[in-house]
Design a protein around this motif. Structure first.
Motif, PDB file in Angstrom:
ATOM      1  N   LYS A   1       0.820  -1.232   0.000  1.00 13.72           N
ATOM      2  CA  LYS A   1       0.000   0.000   0.000  1.00 13.72           C
ATOM      3  C   LYS A   1       0.846   1.270   0.000  1.00 13.72           C
ATOM      4  N   GLY A   2       1.922   1.318   0.787  1.00 10.99           N
ATOM      5  CA  GLY A   2       2.714   2.546   0.897  1.00 10.99           C
ATOM      6  C   GLY A   2       3.964   2.543   0.031  1.00 10.99           C
ATOM      7  N   ALA A   3       4.100   1.546  -0.840  1.00 13.57           N
ATOM      8  CA  ALA A   3       5.314   1.453  -1.662  1.00 13.57           C
ATOM      9  C   ALA A   3       5.246   2.389  -2.855  1.00 13.57           C
ATOM     10  N   ALA A   4       6.408   2.986  -3.211  1.00 14.00           N
ATOM     11  CA  ALA A   4       6.467   3.800  -4.427  1.00 14.00           C
ATOM     12  C   ALA A   4       6.487   2.890  -5.642  1.00 14.00           C
ATOM     13  N   ALA A   5       7.179   1.766  -5.508  1.00 14.03           N
ATOM     14  CA  ALA A   5       7.266   0.779  -6.594  1.00 14.03           C
ATOM     15  C   ALA A   5       7.633  -0.562  -5.970  1.00 14.03           C
ATOM     16  N   ILE A   6       7.442  -1.611  -6.737  1.00 16.13           N
ATOM     17  CA  ILE A   6       7.747  -2.964  -6.247  1.00 16.13           C
ATOM     18  C   ILE A   6       8.726  -3.624  -7.212  1.00 16.13           C
ATOM     19  N   VAL A   7       9.745  -4.267  -6.647  1.00 15.42           N
ATOM     20  CA  VAL A   7      10.674  -5.043  -7.460  1.00 15.42           C
ATOM     21  C   VAL A   7      10.442  -6.518  -7.125  1.00 15.42           C
ATOM     22  N   ALA A   8       9.984  -7.279  -8.092  1.00 14.05           N
ATOM     23  CA  ALA A   8       9.761  -8.717  -7.894  1.00 14.05           C
ATOM     24  C   ALA A   8      11.042  -9.433  -8.310  1.00 14.05           C
ATOM     25  N   VAL A   9      11.817  -9.876  -7.325  1.00 12.44           N
ATOM     26  CA  VAL A   9      13.126 -10.477  -7.588  1.00 12.44           C
ATOM     27  C   VAL A   9      12.992 -11.999  -7.690  1.00 12.44           C
ATOM     28  N   GLY A  10      13.435 -12.546  -8.799  1.00 16.21           N
ATOM     29  CA  GLY A  10      13.390 -14.001  -8.992  1.00 16.21           C
ATOM     30  C   GLY A  10      12.127 -14.424  -9.728  1.00 16.21           C
ATOM     31  N   THR A  11      12.229 -15.575 -10.383  1.00 15.84           N
ATOM     32  CA  THR A  11      11.101 -16.061 -11.182  1.00 15.84           C
ATOM     33  C   THR A  11       9.880 -16.382 -10.316  1.00 15.84           C
TER      34      THR A  11
ATOM     35  N   THR B   1      -0.119 -25.133  -3.352  1.00 16.27           N
ATOM     36  CA  THR B   1      -0.378 -24.000  -2.458  1.00 16.27           C
ATOM     37  C   THR B   1      -1.108 -22.846  -3.150  1.00 16.27           C
ATOM     38  N   GLY B   2      -1.390 -23.020  -4.440  1.00 20.69           N
ATOM     39  CA  GLY B   2      -2.033 -21.916  -5.159  1.00 20.69           C
ATOM     40  C   GLY B   2      -1.090 -20.738  -5.316  1.00 20.69           C
ATOM     41  N   ALA B   3       0.200 -21.030  -5.581  1.00 18.88           N
ATOM     42  CA  ALA B   3       1.215 -19.971  -5.661  1.00 18.88           C
ATOM     43  C   ALA B   3       1.000 -19.078  -6.874  1.00 18.88           C
ATOM     44  N   VAL B   4       1.131 -17.778  -6.669  1.00 21.10           N
ATOM     45  CA  VAL B   4       1.002 -16.818  -7.765  1.00 21.10           C
ATOM     46  C   VAL B   4       2.132 -15.794  -7.685  1.00 21.10           C
ATOM     47  N   ALA B   5       2.221 -14.968  -8.715  1.00 21.62           N
ATOM     48  CA  ALA B   5       3.236 -13.914  -8.777  1.00 21.62           C
ATOM     49  C   ALA B   5       2.745 -12.657  -8.067  1.00 21.62           C
ATOM     50  N   VAL B   6       3.670 -11.755  -7.775  1.00 24.42           N
ATOM     51  CA  VAL B   6       3.309 -10.474  -7.149  1.00 24.42           C
ATOM     52  C   VAL B   6       2.281  -9.737  -8.005  1.00 24.42           C
ATOM     53  N   SER B   7       2.504  -9.732  -9.329  1.00 25.88           N
ATOM     54  CA  SER B   7       1.608  -8.976 -10.223  1.00 25.88           C
ATOM     55  C   SER B   7       0.207  -9.576 -10.302  1.00 25.88           C
ATOM     56  N   ASP B   8       0.042 -10.823  -9.819  1.00 27.35           N
ATOM     57  CA  ASP B   8      -1.303 -11.402  -9.784  1.00 27.35           C
ATOM     58  C   ASP B   8      -2.108 -10.828  -8.615  1.00 27.35           C
ATOM     59  N   ILE B   9      -1.395 -10.274  -7.624  1.00 25.93           N
ATOM     60  CA  ILE B   9      -2.067  -9.759  -6.422  1.00 25.93           C
ATOM     61  C   ILE B   9      -2.148  -8.235  -6.442  1.00 25.93           C
ATOM     62  N   ILE B  10      -1.036  -7.607  -6.795  1.00 24.46           N
ATOM     63  CA  ILE B  10      -0.954  -6.142  -6.740  1.00 24.46           C
ATOM     64  C   ILE B  10      -1.129  -5.570  -8.148  1.00 24.46           C
ATOM     65  N   ARG B  11      -2.128  -4.748  -8.309  1.00 27.97           N
ATOM     66  CA  ARG B  11      -2.454  -4.221  -9.648  1.00 27.97           C
ATOM     67  C   ARG B  11      -2.258  -2.713  -9.754  1.00 27.97           C
ATOM     68  N   ASP B  12      -2.052  -2.042  -8.628  1.00 22.35           N
ATOM     69  CA  ASP B  12      -2.072  -0.577  -8.683  1.00 22.35           C
ATOM     70  C   ASP B  12      -0.717   0.058  -8.393  1.00 22.35           C
ATOM     71  N   LYS B  13       0.374  -0.699  -8.552  1.00 21.13           N
ATOM     72  CA  LYS B  13       1.713  -0.157  -8.327  1.00 21.13           C
ATOM     73  C   LYS B  13       2.614  -0.538  -9.498  1.00 21.13           C
ATOM     74  N   PRO B  14       3.617   0.301  -9.789  1.00 20.26           N
ATOM     75  CA  PRO B  14       4.600  -0.125 -10.796  1.00 20.26           C
ATOM     76  C   PRO B  14       5.366  -1.334 -10.275  1.00 20.26           C
ATOM     77  N   ILE B  15       5.485  -2.361 -11.095  1.00 19.14           N
ATOM     78  CA  ILE B  15       6.203  -3.584 -10.689  1.00 19.14           C
ATOM     79  C   ILE B  15       7.297  -3.870 -11.705  1.00 19.14           C
ATOM     80  N   ILE B  16       8.514  -4.055 -11.211  1.00 14.55           N
ATOM     81  CA  ILE B  16       9.637  -4.446 -12.068  1.00 14.55           C
ATOM     82  C   ILE B  16       9.907  -5.925 -11.802  1.00 14.55           C
TER      83      ILE B  16
END
Ligand code: FSX
Length: 368
Positions: free
Chosen positions: A149-159, A174-189
């Motif tokens: 919520k308070g992040a300026a941007a998110i870096v998803a490190v690793g596959t 476990t129903g594992a997903v990526a960061v971008s599957d959960i967070i939609r409103d922040k820049p993600i690298i």
């Protein structure tokens, strides 16, 4: 909280000369596809960097990503770049534990709300309400949502963080997903790779410190500077591919001569990363140089994409390749293009990005 020493002071303390620092800045500029004229700007920005707060969350993973970044033989400039940030929370690296550790995360979130960089490694288990991985009694799912919520941007490190990775592989209990599957409103690298290349991680951090912005990304959210070309396009064995010279087993004459590993299952043509140029272990080597094909670990679904030891498709022979070059130029059609299409179709079916017609642009035997 980290101390607030400036980067020049830290570099001096580690015996890193200014010349070596500038050389590193030059390497970063090259890696980020920036002109040499940008080197002084990168150096000045790193030296003046405000040391942004970084909160690093490790979820469902093997710690290979952190190991990749920190396991160097001696303090490297890459690792020292970490001193240009204020790493306020990292499970593996921080001294604090238990309630004190969580208090540090919450304090950094409050103090730097809207400004901190959130780094995530590992996938997020969503099955059964996220019970499969918790930290301090908080599910990874809840902790990611709360901290993002308070992040300026998110870096998803690793596959794992970028695409789900190994935990996401079939049957994904476990129903594992990526960061971008959960967070939609922040820049993600996305910095994919299992593990990712350390200098790519630090290169992205350096870019953020230098420009205060995220780098240009490809369609999968990866920095184009590092993921813009395939392993195949930058591979030193590529001339052998172009000549139709392939190792058929790991111990035949072709293997001893260092010929192309395509027929042994190398996924270089469908894998986009910088391994062939940055290499590993401080530029010592990379899997293909060590005699093993690329596994494609920086691509989505690489684990489920098929055998690591089965060729993507029938490679082009020199004759077929010449015909394909002509066909690509509009002179003839048919068989050669079909051969190329088999190659790209296999890649597409495997869930990878496909190789492009650029593969057909060079005549047989011509080095890239
Ligand atoms: Fe995944 Fe990283 Fe592979 Fe391991 O944190 S990308 S399993 S190297 O450790 O997440």
């Amino acid at each position: 909280m980290s101390d607030k020493l400036s980067l020049p002071v830290i570099l001096q303390a580690h015996g890193i000369s200014r010349r070596k620092f500038l050389t590193f800045c030059g390497s970063l500029a090259t890696l980020m596809a920036l002109p040499e004229s940008m080197v002084p700007a990168i150096a000045a920005a790193l030296e003046k960097a405000q040391r942004p707060s970084v909160i690093w969350l490790s979820f469902q993973e093997c710690t290979g990503c952190t190991e990749s970044l920190t396991r160097s033989h001696s303090p490297t400039l890459e690792s020292l770049i970490l001193n240009a940030i204020s790493l306020d929370y990292h499970h593996t690296l921080q001294a604090a534990s238990g309630e004190a550790a969580e208090a540090a995360r919450l304090a950094a979130m409050r103090q730097f709300y809207g400004k901190y960089l959130l780094v995530v490694d590992g996938s997020i288990p969503t099955g059964d309400g996220g019970v499969y991985s918790t930290i301090a009694g908080i599910s990874n799912l809840d902790m990611l949502q709360e901290t993002a919520k308070g992040a300026a941007a998110i870096v998803a490190v690793g596959t794992c963080a970028a695409f789900g990775g190994l935990p996401h592989a079939h049957p994904n209990p476990t129903g594992a997903v990526a960061v971008s599957d959960i967070i939609r409103d922040k820049p993600i690298i996305n910095i994919s790779g299992c593990p990712p290349i350390p200098v790519v991680i630090t290169g992205v951090l350096a870019h953020y410190l230098t420009f205060g912005a995220i780098p240009e990304l490809d369609a999968l959210g990866r920095p184009k500077a590092f993921y813009g070309e395939s392993i195949h396009d930058r591979c030193y064995r590529r001339p052998f591919y172009d000549q139709g010279k392939f190792a058929k087993t790991f111990d035949d004459e072709g293997a001893r001569n260092g010929w192309c590993l395509f027929e042994l299952g190398c996924k270089g043509p469908t894998t986009f990363n910088a391994c062939a140029t940055t290499k590993w272990n401080q530029g010592t080597s990379f899997p293909i140089e060590s005699g093993h094909g690329c596994l494609g670990c920086s691509e989505p679904n690489f684990w489920d994409a098929g055998s690591f030891y089965q060729a993507l498709s029938t490679p082009l022979t020199p004759v077929g390749r010449a015909a394909a070059v002509a066909a690509a130029a509009g002179i003839v059609g048919g068989a050669a293009i079909a051969m190329h299409n088999r190659h790209t179709k296999a890649a597409a079916e495997s869930g990878h990005q496909t190789v492009t017609v650029k593969d057909l642009e060079k005549p047989p035997g011509e080095e890239k």
